[in-house]
Every structure is written in C-alpha cells, then in structure tokens.
Design a protein around this motif. Structure first.
Motif, PDB file in Angstrom:
ATOM      1  N   GLN A 176       0.837  -1.195   0.000  1.00  0.00           N
ATOM      2  CA  GLN A 176       0.000   0.000   0.000  1.00  0.00           C
ATOM      3  C   GLN A 176       0.877   1.252   0.000  1.00  0.00           C
ATOM      4  O   GLN A 176       1.854   1.340   0.732  1.00  0.00           O
ATOM      5  CB  GLN A 176      -0.924   0.000   1.209  1.00  0.00           C
ATOM      6  CG  GLN A 176      -2.029  -1.042   1.133  1.00  0.00           C
ATOM      7  CD  GLN A 176      -2.971  -0.943   2.320  1.00  0.00           C
ATOM      8  OE1 GLN A 176      -2.553  -0.848   3.454  1.00  0.00           O
ATOM      9  NE2 GLN A 176      -4.259  -0.969   2.024  1.00  0.00           N
ATOM     10  N   HIS A 218      -4.463   0.685  -2.281  1.00  0.00           N
ATOM     11  CA  HIS A 218      -4.938  -0.596  -1.752  1.00  0.00           C
ATOM     12  C   HIS A 218      -3.977  -1.746  -2.018  1.00  0.00           C
ATOM     13  O   HIS A 218      -4.316  -2.907  -1.769  1.00  0.00           O
ATOM     14  CB  HIS A 218      -6.311  -0.908  -2.347  1.00  0.00           C
ATOM     15  CG  HIS A 218      -7.335   0.156  -2.056  1.00  0.00           C
ATOM     16  ND1 HIS A 218      -8.071   0.186  -0.895  1.00  0.00           N
ATOM     17  CD2 HIS A 218      -7.698   1.274  -2.755  1.00  0.00           C
ATOM     18  CE1 HIS A 218      -8.860   1.248  -0.899  1.00  0.00           C
ATOM     19  NE2 HIS A 218      -8.655   1.927  -2.016  1.00  0.00           N
ATOM     20  N   ARG A 220      -3.034  -2.959  -4.838  1.00  0.00           N
ATOM     21  CA  ARG A 220      -3.515  -3.806  -5.930  1.00  0.00           C
ATOM     22  C   ARG A 220      -2.681  -3.571  -7.186  1.00  0.00           C
ATOM     23  O   ARG A 220      -2.221  -2.456  -7.439  1.00  0.00           O
ATOM     24  CB  ARG A 220      -4.985  -3.498  -6.235  1.00  0.00           C
ATOM     25  CG  ARG A 220      -5.917  -3.781  -5.062  1.00  0.00           C
ATOM     26  CD  ARG A 220      -6.249  -5.248  -4.967  1.00  0.00           C
ATOM     27  NE  ARG A 220      -7.013  -5.564  -3.750  1.00  0.00           N
ATOM     28  CZ  ARG A 220      -7.572  -6.744  -3.516  1.00  0.00           C
ATOM     29  NH1 ARG A 220      -7.464  -7.719  -4.422  1.00  0.00           N
ATOM     30  NH2 ARG A 220      -8.234  -6.956  -2.401  1.00  0.00           N
TER      31      ARG A 220
END
Length: 302
Positions: A176, A218, A220
């Motif tokens: 993150q 996040h 991702r």
C-alpha cells in the motif's frame, strides 16, 4: 518518426464518409476491447474536423458506454450543437454493431486574452533519469502470471515514451502506498504543428495510467496481475494552455476516493517548464474479483 507512432497517427486519421460522419479502425490493445484512450482521441478528431481551424479544443466530457470490439470499425457521428461568436460545441457518438459505445461532448474556443494563474508544478524527477518501458518491464517478467503481459504492455506503449517516476502498481502489488502517481510522457518522434493533433494525442495517453493511484492506495496490481477488474466509465479534460505532445509532459495523478466498485482519479498535465497545460478527471470501474468470478477484462460487462 517511429513506425509505431506513424501507425498511431494513421489510426487517428479518420475516414470521412459523410459531412459529419467518420469511420475509424482500432489497434492492438492490452485487453480484449478497444482502448478507451483511442476511442476518446478518435471522437475528438471527428469533432475537431467540423470546427474552424482557429478554434481550439478547451474541454471534453465523455462516457464509455459499452466495451468496443477491436475487430470492427467504429463510426463517429458528429452533431453540430452550436456555433457561437467565440465558442463551438460538438457532440459525438461512437457506434459499433448498431449500438453506441461512447459519447463525447467537446467545446472549442477562439483564442482570447484573460486572467492568468495556475497551481505550480509539483516536484518530479527528470524524465531522462527514469527507465524506459523497454528497460523496466522485461526484468520484472516473473511478476506477471501471464507471460504475454510484458509484450502487450510494450506494444501498447510503443508509440509513446512513458516513464514512471516510481514503480507502477503492477510491479508493487501487495504494498500500500500514497494514492499518487507520476509519469512523464512524449511521443516517440516529432509531430506536425496542428494543435488538434497534440490535444488528441494527450487525450489518447490520458487513459493509460489515470486509475493507477487508486490501485496504489490498496496495494492492488490491476488487470496485469489479476487482482482487480477495471474499466473507464467517464472522462473529462480541460485544455488550459498550448503544449506539444512530442515534448516531455508530466502527468501528476492522484485519487481522492474509491467506493461502490468505482474509483476517482484526478490529474494535471504540466509542460517541462512548469506550465499547467491540462486538467483531467476520470471515474473508473474498480472491482475486486469474488470467488468464482474471472479477473479477465473480457469478463467485464459493467
């Protein structure tokens, strides 16, 4: 001029089939649908070709309605909404297989003097100090579950030299970070002086990385590593000052919010000497795959 850039310029050189109707084709994309930046740039080309040359694009607002079919031509139907003393407005609908896939409204203005101020350009490393895509991606090929991803990423960026100030999300999945991303970009070759061409190429690039900042917040990696399904939903740009897409431009991007399966990206594009050239806002679909749900972009039906 590089061969990929020449190919991209040919892609933007739409065929005029009626006074206000144009036809375009597609190029290879990262995912099995038409790249959103391509259809936005082509729609702006179509609008611009119905506007007097002395009026330059100052804003666009667009919605991505359906995934485009890269194997079929796209028809762009231009509606001449208004021609005023200073401003011209156009509406463009992109159509495939008898259905609208994209809708754009664009406004053009005759140049005039006015009030002048801007936010200063944020700090950023020099673009020459950053690795090219060809230097960065192959050495990280083992991070991608699909061995074709690196080749597809390189193909998608072949006409544009795009350099990340920090590692992109698909190389830092699981970490993150602050929801902010910077890239420098310019075309791989010199362009003609037509202002519409430079605006359209910036529009093309603007859809490449704008949602990255959402993913960073996040940890991702996005479609490239299969942990998020994403697609552009709407897109808006304001062109403040003249610029050249064949000279270095800083794309400073951040995300103020994500919720409800959507994420918002905001950005500013600066010339290398610090002039604020463009403001950009986009909302995108950002879905985390559930059990039994494919992370492939082809599975996205919105």
């Amino acid at each position: 001029m590089s061969e990929p850039l020449q190919s991209l310029l040919e892609l933007l050189d739409l065929e005029r089939i009626e006074r206000d109707i144009f036809r375009g084709t597609s190029r290879a994309a990262l995912v099995p649908r038409v790249f959103g930046g391509q259809v936005a740039a082509q729609a702006l080309v179509a609008a611009g070709r119905t506007v007097p040359a002395e009026r330059h694009a100052h804003s666009l607002h667009a919605y991505f309605l359906r995934p485009g079919d890269p194997g079929a031509p796209i028809v762009y139907d231009v509606d001449r909404i208004r021609d005023g003393r200073s401003f011209t407005t156009r509406r463009v609908v992109a159509i495939q297989h008898g259905q609208p896939i994209f809708h754009l409204s664009a406004s053009f203005q005759t140049y005039e003097d006015g009030l002048e101020h801007q936010e200063p350009m944020p700090p950023a490393p020099d673009p020459e100090s950053l690795p090219t895509a060809e230097e960065l991606l192959p050495k990280h090929a083992d991070r991608f579950p699909d061995p074709t991803v690196v080749d597809r990423l390189l193909e998608a960026r072949s006409a544009v030299d795009l350099r990340y100030a920090e590692d992109p999300p698909f190389l830092t999945a699981g970490q993150q970070r602050e929801p902010r991303s910077q890239v420098w970009f310019r075309t791989r070759g010199k362009l003609d002086d037509d202002p519409l061409l430079h605006v359209c190429l910036a529009t093309y690039v603007s859809d490449m990385t704008l949602l990255d900042s959402i993913l960073l917040a996040h940890g991702r990696g996005g479609w490239a590593v299969g942990d998020v399904v994403g697609a552009s939903l709407d897109h808006a740009m304001w062109f403040h000052r003249p610029f050249r897409a064949d000279e270095w431009l800083l794309y400073d991007q951040q995300s103020p919010s994500a919720s409800g399966g959507r994420g918002l990206g905001t950005a500013r594009i600066y010339t290398r000497d610090g002039r604020l050239a463009v403001s950009v806002i986009q909302e995108g679909l950002v879905r985390v795959p559930r059990a039994g749900y494919s992370a492939s972009p082809a599975a996205d039906s919105r």
